[in-house]
Design a protein around this motif. Structure first.
Motif, PDB file in Angstrom:
ATOM      1  N   ARG A 110      11.816 -13.850  50.458  1.00  0.00           N
ATOM      2  CA  ARG A 110      10.411 -14.163  50.201  1.00  0.00           C
ATOM      3  C   ARG A 110      10.255 -15.521  49.526  1.00  0.00           C
ATOM      4  N   GLN A 111      11.157 -15.867  48.638  1.00  0.00           N
ATOM      5  CA  GLN A 111      10.969 -17.071  47.827  1.00  0.00           C
ATOM      6  C   GLN A 111      11.848 -18.246  48.239  1.00  0.00           C
ATOM      7  N   GLY A 112      12.834 -18.020  49.082  1.00  0.00           N
ATOM      8  CA  GLY A 112      13.703 -19.126  49.479  1.00  0.00           C
ATOM      9  C   GLY A 112      14.426 -19.725  48.278  1.00  0.00           C
ATOM     10  N   MET A 113      14.417 -21.044  48.183  1.00  0.00           N
ATOM     11  CA  MET A 113      15.112 -21.699  47.071  1.00  0.00           C
ATOM     12  C   MET A 113      14.496 -21.357  45.722  1.00  0.00           C
ATOM     13  N   ASN A 114      13.222 -20.981  45.708  1.00  0.00           N
ATOM     14  CA  ASN A 114      12.570 -20.614  44.443  1.00  0.00           C
ATOM     15  C   ASN A 114      13.127 -19.316  43.855  1.00  0.00           C
ATOM     16  N   SER A 115      13.972 -18.622  44.609  1.00  0.00           N
ATOM     17  CA  SER A 115      14.574 -17.407  44.076  1.00  0.00           C
ATOM     18  C   SER A 115      15.454 -17.708  42.864  1.00  0.00           C
ATOM     19  N   VAL A 116      15.888 -18.963  42.743  1.00  0.00           N
ATOM     20  CA  VAL A 116      16.659 -19.353  41.553  1.00  0.00           C
ATOM     21  C   VAL A 116      15.805 -19.160  40.302  1.00  0.00           C
TER      22      VAL A 116
END
Length: 256
Positions: A158-164
Motif C-alpha cells: 500500500r505504501q511502497g517506499m513510504n513503508s519505511v
C-alpha cells in the motif's frame, strides 16, 4: 495495473518457503525472486521478464519475517515502473538500503525477544504439568510472525517506499526492547518458582531460595562491567558443574 488479491495471496504463500533455497552465495535471493514471480509475470513477459529475473536472482538477505514488507514495497515500485513512472530510488538500491536494518530489527524482536518469551511461558506451563505446553510455544511463536507477515506485506504494497516510515512511526526497535524485557521477567519468575518448588520437595527452608540472588547480582555486576554474554554462560556452566559434583555434600551441610 494493481495486483489482484489472488496474486498477492499467491505471493504471500510463497514467502512461507522463502528460505528453502537459501545458500551462502545469494542467501534469500532465489526465494525472494520465487515469491515475487507471480507478480512479475503480470507486469512483464518475454525478454523483459528475463531481464527482470536476472536482476532478482542475485544476493538478498534480511529477516524472513520482515521480508514481506520489503516485497510489498518492491511490488508497488515494479508496478509503477511498468506503468512508466520512474521511482525516486532504484528498486535494487531500495532493497539493499532496507535489508540490513530490517534484519537487525527482526533478529532483536523475534530471535532475541519473542522466542525466549514464548519458551518461558511454555516452560511455566510444562512445570505445572500441562501436557500441551509445547503447543503453547508453537502458538505464541507462530501467531505473531503470521500477523507480521500478513499486515506488513499489505502495508508494504500500500505504501511502497513510504513503508519505511511505518517502521519508524511504530517504533519497532522499541518493541524488540520491550519484548526482551518481558522475556527476562518471565524467565526470572520461572527460575524463582522452580527453585522454591525444589526446596519444598527437599524439605528445606524456602528462604534458602534467596541465595539465588547472589549469582544474579554477580552476573548483573559483570554485565555492567562489560563482560561478554559468552563468558557469563561459561561461568554459569562451571558453577552448575561444580554444584552438581558436590550437591550431596551441600544438601548435608544445609540439613545440619
Amino acid at each position: 495495473m494493481a495486483f489482484s488479491w489472488k496474486t498477492r495471496l499467491h505471493i504471500w504463500l510463497r514467502f512461507l518457503i522463502l528460505q528453502a533455497s537459501w545458500n551462502f552465495e545469494r542467501h534469500q535471493g532465489l526465494g525472494f525472486f520465487y515469491a515475487l514471480l507471480p507478480g512479475l509475470r503480470k507486469l512483464y513477459s518475454g525478454s523483459q521478464l528475463l531481464a527482470v529475473a536476472r536482476r532478482y536472482v542475485g544476493y538478498f538477505n534480511t529477516h524472513p519475517y520482515l521480508t514481506p514488507l520489503v516485497a510489498g514495497a518492491v511490488l508497488k515500485l515494479e508496478e509503477k515502473q511498468a506503468a512508466g513512472d520512474t521511482p525516486a530510488v532504484d528498486i535494487d538500491d531500495f532493497k539493499e538500503i532496507v535489508a540490513a536494518p530490517y534484519a537487525a530489527i527482526g533478529d532483536a524482536l523475534f530471535w532475541g525477544g519473542l522466542r525466549p518469551l514464548a519458551a518461558g511461558v511454555s516452560l511455566f506451563f510444562a512445570v505445572k504439568g500441562f501436557l500441551w505446553s509445547s503447543l503453547v510455544f508453537l502458538l505464541l511463536f507462530n501467531l505473531v510472525p503470521f500477523w507480521f507477515r500478513t499486515v506488513f506485506f499489505a502495508r508494504g504494497y500500500r505504501q511502497g517506499m513510504n513503508s519505511v516510515e511505518f517502521i519508524q512511526q511504530n517504533s519497532l526497535p522499541d518493541w524488540a526492547i520491550h519484548t526482551k524485557e518481558a522475556a527476562v521477567v518471565v524467565l526470572g519468575g520461572l527460575s524463582a518458582f522452580m527453585v522454591f518448588s525444589h526446596l519444598g520437595r527437599q524439605s528445606l527452608a524456602t528462604w534458602l531460595g534467596l541465595l539465588t540472588l547472589l549469582p544474579m547480582v554477580l552476573l548483573a555486576y559483570l554485565a555492567r562491567k562489560g563482560v561478554s554474554t559468552l563468558w557469563m554462560i561459561y561461568i554459569i556452566a562451571l558453577i552448575i558443574f561444580m554444584a552438581g559434583l558436590f550437591w550431596a555434600d551441600v544438601i548435608q551441610w544445609l540439613e545440619m
